[in-house]
Design an enzyme around this catalytic site. Sequence first.
Site, PDB file in Angstrom:
ATOM      1  N   GLU A   1       0.805  -1.235   0.000  1.00  0.00           N
ATOM      2  CA  GLU A   1       0.000   0.000   0.000  1.00  0.00           C
ATOM      3  C   GLU A   1       0.834   1.279   0.000  1.00  0.00           C
ATOM      4  O   GLU A   1       0.603   2.179   0.808  1.00  0.00           O
ATOM      5  CB  GLU A   1      -0.972  -0.016   1.193  1.00  0.00           C
ATOM      6  CG  GLU A   1      -1.917  -1.214   1.153  1.00  0.00           C
ATOM      7  CD  GLU A   1      -2.800  -1.338   2.407  1.00  0.00           C
ATOM      8  OE1 GLU A   1      -2.800  -0.436   3.251  1.00  0.00           O
ATOM      9  OE2 GLU A   1      -3.503  -2.370   2.513  1.00  0.00           O
TER      10      GLU A   1
ATOM     11  N   ASN B   1       2.166  -5.304  -3.107  1.00  0.00           N
ATOM     12  CA  ASN B   1       0.768  -5.601  -2.772  1.00  0.00           C
ATOM     13  C   ASN B   1      -0.009  -4.306  -2.525  1.00  0.00           C
ATOM     14  O   ASN B   1       0.465  -3.426  -1.797  1.00  0.00           O
ATOM     15  CB  ASN B   1       0.776  -6.447  -1.480  1.00  0.00           C
ATOM     16  CG  ASN B   1      -0.545  -7.107  -1.163  1.00  0.00           C
ATOM     17  OD1 ASN B   1      -1.110  -7.810  -2.001  1.00  0.00           O
ATOM     18  ND2 ASN B   1      -1.049  -6.903   0.042  1.00  0.00           N
TER      19      ASN B   1
ATOM     20  N   HIS C   1     -10.220  -6.289  -1.970  1.00  0.00           N
ATOM     21  CA  HIS C   1     -11.293  -6.133  -0.985  1.00  0.00           C
ATOM     22  C   HIS C   1     -12.403  -5.435  -1.751  1.00  0.00           C
ATOM     23  O   HIS C   1     -12.421  -4.215  -1.878  1.00  0.00           O
ATOM     24  CB  HIS C   1     -10.831  -5.262   0.193  1.00  0.00           C
ATOM     25  CG  HIS C   1      -9.773  -5.923   1.009  1.00  0.00           C
ATOM     26  ND1 HIS C   1     -10.043  -7.019   1.791  1.00  0.00           N
ATOM     27  CD2 HIS C   1      -8.457  -5.673   1.158  1.00  0.00           C
ATOM     28  CE1 HIS C   1      -8.925  -7.411   2.391  1.00  0.00           C
ATOM     29  NE2 HIS C   1      -7.955  -6.614   2.021  1.00  0.00           N
TER      30      HIS C   1
ATOM     31  N   GLU D   1      -6.042 -10.780  -1.116  1.00  0.00           N
ATOM     32  CA  GLU D   1      -6.861 -10.513   0.082  1.00  0.00           C
ATOM     33  C   GLU D   1      -8.347 -10.476  -0.279  1.00  0.00           C
ATOM     34  O   GLU D   1      -9.109  -9.639   0.204  1.00  0.00           O
ATOM     35  CB  GLU D   1      -6.433  -9.182   0.726  1.00  0.00           C
ATOM     36  CG  GLU D   1      -4.959  -9.115   1.050  1.00  0.00           C
ATOM     37  CD  GLU D   1      -4.532  -7.886   1.854  1.00  0.00           C
ATOM     38  OE1 GLU D   1      -5.404  -7.181   2.399  1.00  0.00           O
ATOM     39  OE2 GLU D   1      -3.321  -7.634   1.918  1.00  0.00           O
TER      40      GLU D   1
ATOM     41  N   ASP E   1     -12.147 -10.524  -0.663  1.00  0.00           N
ATOM     42  CA  ASP E   1     -13.439 -10.665   0.016  1.00  0.00           C
ATOM     43  C   ASP E   1     -14.438  -9.784  -0.730  1.00  0.00           C
ATOM     44  O   ASP E   1     -14.046  -8.828  -1.395  1.00  0.00           O
ATOM     45  CB  ASP E   1     -13.395 -10.357   1.530  1.00  0.00           C
ATOM     46  CG  ASP E   1     -12.641  -9.101   1.918  1.00  0.00           C
ATOM     47  OD1 ASP E   1     -12.526  -8.175   1.094  1.00  0.00           O
ATOM     48  OD2 ASP E   1     -12.172  -9.035   3.071  1.00  0.00           O
TER      49      ASP E   1
HETATM   50  O1  9MR Z   1      -7.219  -7.990   8.949  1.00  0.00           O
HETATM   51  C1  9MR Z   1      -6.179  -7.217   9.515  1.00  0.00           C
HETATM   52  C2  9MR Z   1      -6.606  -6.651  10.862  1.00  0.00           C
HETATM   53  O2  9MR Z   1      -6.825  -7.693  11.790  1.00  0.00           O
HETATM   54  C3  9MR Z   1      -5.546  -5.689  11.382  1.00  0.00           C
HETATM   55  O3  9MR Z   1      -6.030  -5.065  12.562  1.00  0.00           O
HETATM   56  C4  9MR Z   1      -5.211  -4.634  10.334  1.00  0.00           C
HETATM   57  C5  9MR Z   1      -4.060  -3.749  10.783  1.00  0.00           C
HETATM   58  O4  9MR Z   1      -2.868  -4.473  10.919  1.00  0.00           O
HETATM   59  O5  9MR Z   1      -4.838  -5.256   9.117  1.00  0.00           O
HETATM   60  C6  9MR Z   1      -5.835  -6.084   8.561  1.00  0.00           C
HETATM   61  O6  9MR Z   1      -5.350  -6.634   7.359  1.00  0.00           O
HETATM   62  C7  9MR Z   1      -5.071  -5.705   6.306  1.00  0.00           C
HETATM   63  C8  9MR Z   1      -3.874  -6.189   5.546  1.00  0.00           C
HETATM   64  O7  9MR Z   1      -2.800  -6.385   6.418  1.00  0.00           O
HETATM   65  C9  9MR Z   1      -3.492  -5.225   4.436  1.00  0.00           C
HETATM   66  N1  9MR Z   1      -4.619  -4.945   3.569  1.00  0.00           N
HETATM   67  C10 9MR Z   1      -5.858  -4.570   4.229  1.00  0.00           C
HETATM   68  C11 9MR Z   1      -6.236  -5.621   5.293  1.00  0.00           C
HETATM   69  C12 9MR Z   1      -7.578  -5.305   5.932  1.00  0.00           C
HETATM   70  O8  9MR Z   1      -7.523  -4.083   6.594  1.00  0.00           O
END
Ligand code: 9MR
Length: 358
Positions: A165, A206, A242, A270, A272
């Site tokens: 990101e 990513n 997402h 990722e 969904d």
């Molecule tokens: O699902 C993850 C959540 O439990 C965490 O609190 C959050 C922050 O670390 O990250 C979420 O996963 C993210 C991923 O690492 C990167 N892309 C977006 C995902 C959803 O927010």
Amino acid sequence: MKKVSTVTKIILSVSLLTFSCAKNKATSIEPTPILPIAETTLQATLPFPMGAAVNVSLLKSNSNYRNLVVKEFNSITAENAMKFASVHPSKDVYNFADADYLVDFAKANGKRVHGHTLNWYKSLPDWVTNFQGTTADWENLLKTHIQAVVSYFKGKVVSWDVVNEAIDEDGTMRNSIWLQKLGADYIGRAFQYAHEADPDALLFYNDYGHEFGPTKRIAILNLVTSLKNKGIPIDGIGLQMHTRVTQSDANLASAINLAAATGLKIHISELDIALNPDNNQALTYTSALGEQQAVKYKFIVKTYNAIPKSQQFGITTWNVTDADSWIPSNYNRPDWPLPFDAQYQRKAAYQGILDGVK
Ligand code: 9MR
């Protein structure tokens, strides 16, 4: 007793049949061996790896969850256990306990591990956000973290989201702590540091929003293409995806096909599909919504299945069931984004995924 005698009778009659057939081969009917009926699973059906982002505490504490992961998926990503704050909580302290648990689970159950993530603007420990130092000190922090983590998992984690990101919705570089301290070239150097630590690991950029439209997508594709052209060791693009049930097929197809046109490996990393993107607090799951979601899953899988096989790194859903999805808690709304419901049962979306490769 009754059972045993029935079994004995069957064995006797089967051996008698075999014996009598052996005498007259031309007209013999071989007894059919009784085999267990193999149940359809995602990992057994899909022609590319199928993964899920896995939560280590659920893996440890919830056998329904664990069994579902064992059964359905052949690739796993740590939802949080390999992030900076998890593995490197203080400057000279590394904590790989949860990540090790996940890697051991994967090894014991024959699953691939994809690493997530070496560099991100989120999930940083305070010692990093508060870090005071020169540009050289920040560079050393970036390099040391990446190389410590990648070396630790060398040979166990086959691939990494190296940078996550780094681009904003408007297509500019995200104004992250890394950009502020190191300038835009930190991205290429992050890949080089990871490659030095494990030359065999596949390295991914990513990001989310390839399917939002051209602005962010083009910026990401320009970034990865320029890395590739500079000889930076980048192997693939992670499309987080997402997404939502109302997203157009045209945008989803452009996301997948234009990323594939770079020639790099593509990981839908990722996935969904939200059913309630407008945050309707009163919404309930209906079979009609479930069918719409199945159609969207099918479209994504079908489009992905049509890119060259050598570029199909796999599809990973973000979380396993609607009960452990990050979406309801993150957006404070009811939602059902995944192919399994909160009771670990297959939803219409599950069949949608299978239909995508028919
Ligand atoms: O699902 C993850 C959540 O439990 C965490 O609190 C959050 C922050 O670390 O990250 C979420 O996963 C993210 C991923 O690492 C990167 N892309 C977006 C995902 C959803 O927010």
